[in-house]
Scaffold this motif. Structure first.
Motif, PDB file in Angstrom:
ATOM      1  N   PRO A   1       0.802  -1.230   0.000  1.00 58.39           N
ATOM      2  CA  PRO A   1       0.000   0.000   0.000  1.00 58.39           C
ATOM      3  C   PRO A   1       0.833   1.278   0.000  1.00 58.39           C
ATOM      4  O   PRO A   1       0.335   2.344  -0.360  1.00 58.39           O
ATOM      5  N   LYS A   2       2.090   1.178   0.377  1.00 57.14           N
ATOM      6  CA  LYS A   2       2.936   2.371   0.498  1.00 57.14           C
ATOM      7  C   LYS A   2       3.862   2.569  -0.700  1.00 57.14           C
ATOM      8  O   LYS A   2       4.109   3.697  -1.120  1.00 57.14           O
ATOM      9  N   TYR A   3       4.386   1.478  -1.243  1.00 56.72           N
ATOM     10  CA  TYR A   3       5.370   1.589  -2.318  1.00 56.72           C
ATOM     11  C   TYR A   3       4.943   0.878  -3.603  1.00 56.72           C
ATOM     12  O   TYR A   3       5.697   0.874  -4.577  1.00 56.72           O
ATOM     13  N   GLY A   4       3.765   0.270  -3.599  1.00 52.92           N
ATOM     14  CA  GLY A   4       3.352  -0.538  -4.733  1.00 52.92           C
ATOM     15  C   GLY A   4       2.592   0.233  -5.806  1.00 52.92           C
ATOM     16  O   GLY A   4       2.425   1.454  -5.744  1.00 52.92           O
ATOM     17  N   GLN A   5       2.118  -0.497  -6.794  1.00 57.53           N
ATOM     18  CA  GLN A   5       1.326   0.076  -7.880  1.00 57.53           C
ATOM     19  C   GLN A   5      -0.112   0.297  -7.422  1.00 57.53           C
ATOM     20  O   GLN A   5      -0.591  -0.342  -6.482  1.00 57.53           O
ATOM     21  N   ARG A   6      -0.781   1.230  -8.099  1.00 57.61           N
ATOM     22  CA  ARG A   6      -2.196   1.460  -7.768  1.00 57.61           C
ATOM     23  C   ARG A   6      -3.033   0.243  -8.108  1.00 57.61           C
ATOM     24  O   ARG A   6      -3.916  -0.152  -7.346  1.00 57.61           O
ATOM     25  N   LYS A   7      -2.765  -0.331  -9.267  1.00 56.63           N
ATOM     26  CA  LYS A   7      -3.483  -1.545  -9.658  1.00 56.63           C
ATOM     27  C   LYS A   7      -2.643  -2.741  -9.239  1.00 56.63           C
ATOM     28  O   LYS A   7      -1.579  -2.998  -9.799  1.00 56.63           O
ATOM     29  N   THR A   8      -3.122  -3.453  -8.242  1.00 55.27           N
ATOM     30  CA  THR A   8      -2.377  -4.587  -7.721  1.00 55.27           C
ATOM     31  C   THR A   8      -3.348  -5.630  -7.209  1.00 55.27           C
ATOM     32  O   THR A   8      -4.568  -5.423  -7.220  1.00 55.27           O
TER      33      THR A   8
END
Length: 301
Positions: free
Chosen positions: A251-258
């Protein structure tokens, strides 16, 4: 006022007092340590030092930590999975979603609350909020942590972390197809200048090294094994994002679509260290959590 004592090892020799203590106590900022030096809360070999003092091997550092807001830490039966325990150390398999130690907003349900219920003795070096805790993993990361049951063991385990001799291996699922089978990420990590709640690769950050190996590829995703040479906050999450392969569900460093996983898909599966008393090398492994394994099965099918 809480009195804490540290012995400087060869690996820290030549470091400024604030940098050395920030390495031994990652929860303390260098700014805070500098303030304590200025206020004479910190002494080396029973003498007051200046902020630019560089520590030497075998220096005895005493910190009179000013009283901070504390909470009543209550023992709770959380049915922790303790995979090993003796009179000096224990290894616990932390579940996903559990915070390691109490803090503002997390005064119950933490690993420390559970340890206090199941374990008779815990080291006191880190105070009443973090008894036995020598290192941490994130709330939504599962896996193994070593815990000290007395202060001698605590010092030994911290020194091994500083010396980079602890073997810490994680399994992570990342976005993207990593074409090469292995690699090393050597990039300094510090506070993100644009968002102080995040970490980032920054020139003035602390040295950080992560070695990775591809375990399996799933088209748009790659399963990797990451071995930490250093232990910076959010290191694997920051490093994998830095090279273009952020962790799935982060949630902090990932992609928006995951993939909705409830957090980053990351598991601390192996930990190895020298026993504080016997010096025998000990290594422990924990299988992937059920939801992690189920996600992999779905990707394979």
């Amino acid at each position: 006022m809480e009195r804490l004592e540290y012995e400087i090892t060869e690996e820290l020799t030549g470091s400024r007092i604030d940098k050395a203590l920030a390495t031994l106590q990652p929860d303390w900022s260098r700014t805070q340590i500098q303030q304590w030096v200025k206020e004479e809360h910190i002494k080396v070999n029973n003498s007051v030092v200046k902020q630019n003092y560089k520590v030497k091997t075998d220096d005895q550092v005493t910190v009179e930590q000013p009283a901070m807001e504390e909470y009543d830490v209550e023992a709770e039966n959380l049915n922790l999975e303790i995979v090993y325990e003796d009179q000096d150390v224990l290894v616990v398999n932390k579940p996903v979603g559990m915070v390691v130690h109490p803090s503002a907003g997390h005064v119950s349900g933490t690993l420390v609350n559970g340890l206090m219920y199941q374990v008779t003795d815990l080291s006191g070096i880190n105070g009443i909020m973090r008894p036995g805790i020598v290192h941490r993993i994130d709330k939504d990361t599962s896996g193994l942590l070593m815990v000290a049951k007395n202060d001698k063991a605590h010092v030994s385990l911290v020194n091994q972390l500083v010396a980079k001799s602890v073997n810490r291996v994680y399994t992570a699922l990342v976005h993207g197809h990593i074409p090469h089978d292995n690699g090393t990420i050597d990039a300094p990590i510090g506070r993100d200048k644009r968002d102080r709640q995040r970490m980032a690769v920054v020139d003035e950050g602390k040295n950080a090294v992560t070695h990775f190996k591809v375990l399996e590829r799933f088209g748009a995703y790659t399963l990797v094994e990451c071995r930490l040479e250093t232990g910076r906050t959010h290191q694997i999450r920051v490093h994998m994002k830095y090279i273009g392969y952020p962790l799935v569900g982060d949630p902090k460093y990932g992609q928006r679509k995951t993939i909705d996983f409830g957090g980053q898909v990351l598991h601390a599966g192996t930990i190895g260290f020298d026993h504080p008393t016997t010096d025998e090398y000990m290594e422990f492994t924990a299988p992937l959590p059920e939801n992690f394994q189920q996600l992999l099965n779905e990707l394979r099918s």
